[in-house]
Design a protein around this motif. Structure first.
Motif, PDB file in Angstrom:
ATOM      1  N   GLU A 416       0.836  -1.199   0.000  1.00  0.00           N
ATOM      2  CA  GLU A 416       0.000   0.000   0.000  1.00  0.00           C
ATOM      3  C   GLU A 416       0.877   1.258   0.000  1.00  0.00           C
ATOM      4  OE1 GLU A 416      -3.565  -0.445   2.641  1.00  0.00           O
ATOM      5  OE2 GLU A 416      -2.817   1.514   3.332  1.00  0.00           O
ATOM      6  N   GLY A 419       3.989   0.473  -3.073  1.00  0.00           N
ATOM      7  CA  GLY A 419       3.601  -0.133  -4.346  1.00  0.00           C
ATOM      8  C   GLY A 419       4.265  -1.494  -4.503  1.00  0.00           C
ATOM      9  N   SER A 420       3.738  -2.302  -5.447  1.00  0.00           N
ATOM     10  CA  SER A 420       4.286  -3.653  -5.642  1.00  0.00           C
ATOM     11  C   SER A 420       5.737  -3.576  -6.083  1.00  0.00           C
ATOM     12  CB  SER A 420       3.500  -4.387  -6.712  1.00  0.00           C
ATOM     13  OG  SER A 420       2.146  -4.426  -6.352  1.00  0.00           O
ATOM     14  N   SER A 421       6.040  -2.638  -6.983  1.00  0.00           N
ATOM     15  CA  SER A 421       7.395  -2.557  -7.516  1.00  0.00           C
ATOM     16  C   SER A 421       8.400  -2.267  -6.396  1.00  0.00           C
ATOM     17  CB  SER A 421       7.438  -1.465  -8.586  1.00  0.00           C
ATOM     18  OG  SER A 421       8.750  -1.299  -9.012  1.00  0.00           O
TER      19      SER A 421
END
Ligand code: BGC
Length: 469
Positions: A416, A419-421
């Motif tokens: 959150e 971010g996923s990256s």
């Protein structure tokens, strides 16, 4: 004394390089503990959906239910070390199987969320104890030449347990009492472990620790399939030179063992393995697989790759050695995490993203299964001196459960916030540090007797040289 001990170790080499069906059977039964471990950490991913619906859980309470096993495991691993040295590895595994059986059964019948959490903490407690006692027991009965493979049967069992959990979750997903069946099925491996352990011998090394020399001799003769075990018995006795076991923990010469154990526990967990084991369907959905079914199917694929590559790793651990596998595996994990991070950063090309995500997760799991997966447990069971082997390995294993809990609890928050990256980049950077850690600190223990490792430790050799022959 060191010289004498070294001599004894050398002369004992021959009788210790044999492997027989009995040893394989003993190791396989003890490894059923790994199935319990894998099953119960994996099964909750499916069961929680139904528990949430039935009890209308808030997000926080849902998190508590999921992590209750981890909390119990942390307590079990932390307290269990003394028990393993006191009651013995075999008796402790029997007690653990009983606790596991009863608490699993209870968890399937509870009526309130509080009792569910309580019973899951007990289940975790049993898993925590079994998680270090089983590898410890196997390492103490295995001939050095095959120790890597035999101890790693436990990791293979963990991966099979995770697979079985995914299968059981799928089978019962349409059932009225779905979550009760899912959790309750854990009694099957618990029962097998209980009955199996009743027929197994006590660890000869533990028997010597408790000064039951005659029994140790008989047991070792049976395990090795020859009466010619005096040299091995002598070298085990020689390694028991100091008395106050707890104080050993604070000795300077023991520090390398603690650093290796805690370091491997950190890198095994903090490079993100359980974000994939616990959250694979969620990650697949982030990456663009829209249907639940496809996401779950892809997850089973990940589970299968985990099992298959652990099988491939088993013979290589004693042939190629621990270090080459660790160095190659952690490098592969780093690459796949970086690819995953880049793929998420370029999400404009979403069509490719899901396939790149799937590919890099498969590569990641394969590399983990051939390196940090089995080898962390193995080395932790090898490097502590006999007198505090239970205590020492329980400290390292508790740390692993604590790191496991921290990663599981923070993963979604990190996604959150960063971010996923960014999140996968973070795990990737930790893996890079992991490569340096392995290179600098982890010894090659392939084919070396446990007594020789202990002798090197006491002689003050640096971490990386503890496996010197
Ligand atoms: C780890 C677990 C993980 C499993 C996956 C074990 O070695 O300790 O945390 O879930 O491997 O195969």
């Amino acid at each position: 004394m060191d010289g004498l001990q070294g001599n004894a170790v050398n002369q004992a080499k021959d009788t210790r390089s044999h492997i027989n069906l009995f040893v394989i059977l003993v190791a396989s039964i003890a490894a059923v503990a790994g199935i319990l471990f894998g099953f119960d950490t994996g099964v909750i991913s499916g069961a929680i959906l139904y528990i949430q619906r039935e009890f209308q859980l808030s997000a926080t309470l849902e998190g508590v239910v999921v992590s209750s096993v981890l909390i119990g495991a942390l307590i079990g691993a932390a307290l269990g070390g003394r028990f393993a040295d006191y009651f013995g590895r075999r008796s402790l595994l029997i007690i653990t199987a009983i606790v596991f059986f009863l608490s699993t059964l209870a968890s399937a019948f509870v009526e309130s969320i509080d009792t569910l959490i309580l019973t899951r903490i007990f289940v975790g407690f049993a898993i925590g104890i079994a998680s270090f006692t089983a590898p410890l027991y196997i390492s103490e009965i295995a001939p050095p030449k095959y120790r890597g493979m035999l101890v790693s049967l436990n990791q293979l069992a963990i991966t099979i347990g995770i697979m079985l959990a995914y299968v059981v979750d799928t089978i019962y997903s349409q059932h009225a009492d779905a979550w009760r069946w899912m959790l309750g099925m854990g009694v099957v491996p618990a029962f097998i472990l209980l009955v199996g352990m009743l027929f197994l011998p006590k660890s000869p090394r533990w028997l010597i620790l408790r000064k039951r020399h005659l029994q140790a001799q008989k047991t070792l003769a049976k395990i090795r399939g020859t009466d010619d075990v005096n040299q091995e018995i002598e070298s085990i006795k020689n390694s028991l030179s100091e008395k106050k076991s707890f104080k050993l923990l604070f000795k300077k010469w023991l520090r390398p063992a603690l650093v290796i154990g805690l370091g491997l526990a950190f890198f095994q967990q903090c490079t993100g393995i359980n974000t994939i084991i616990y959250y694979a369907p969620t990650i697949f959905k982030f990456a663009g697989f829209e249907s639940n079914t496809v996401a779950i199917l892809a997850t089973s694929g990940v589970g299968l790759v985990n099992v298959l590559f652990t099988i491939i790793a088993l013979p290589l651990i004693d042939r190629w050695g621990r270090r080459p596998l660790l160095l190659m595996g952690v490098t592969g994990m780093t690459l796949s995490l970086l690819i995953l991070s880049i793929a998420f950063a370029l999400d404009a090309q979403a069509v490719f993203l899901k396939w790149i995500a799937l590919g890099s997760m498969v590569l990641y799991i394969a590399c983990f299964a051939m390196s940090l997966g089995p080898i962390m447990w193995l080395i932790i069971a090898e490097i502590f001196p006999l007198e505090i082997r239970g205590l020492g390995s329980s400290i390292a294993v508790s740390a692993s459960w604590a790191f496991n809990g921290i990663v599981a609890l923070t993963f979604l928050i990190l996604i959150e916030k960063m971010g996923s990256s960014g999140t996968f980049l973070l795990y990737g950077l930790l893996s890079v540090i992991g490569i340096f850690f392995v290179y600098k600190m982890v010894p090659e223990t392939k084919g070396v007797s446990l007594e020789k490792i202990e002798e090197n430790l006491r002689a003050g050799l640096p971490a990386r040289e503890l496996g010197k022959g």
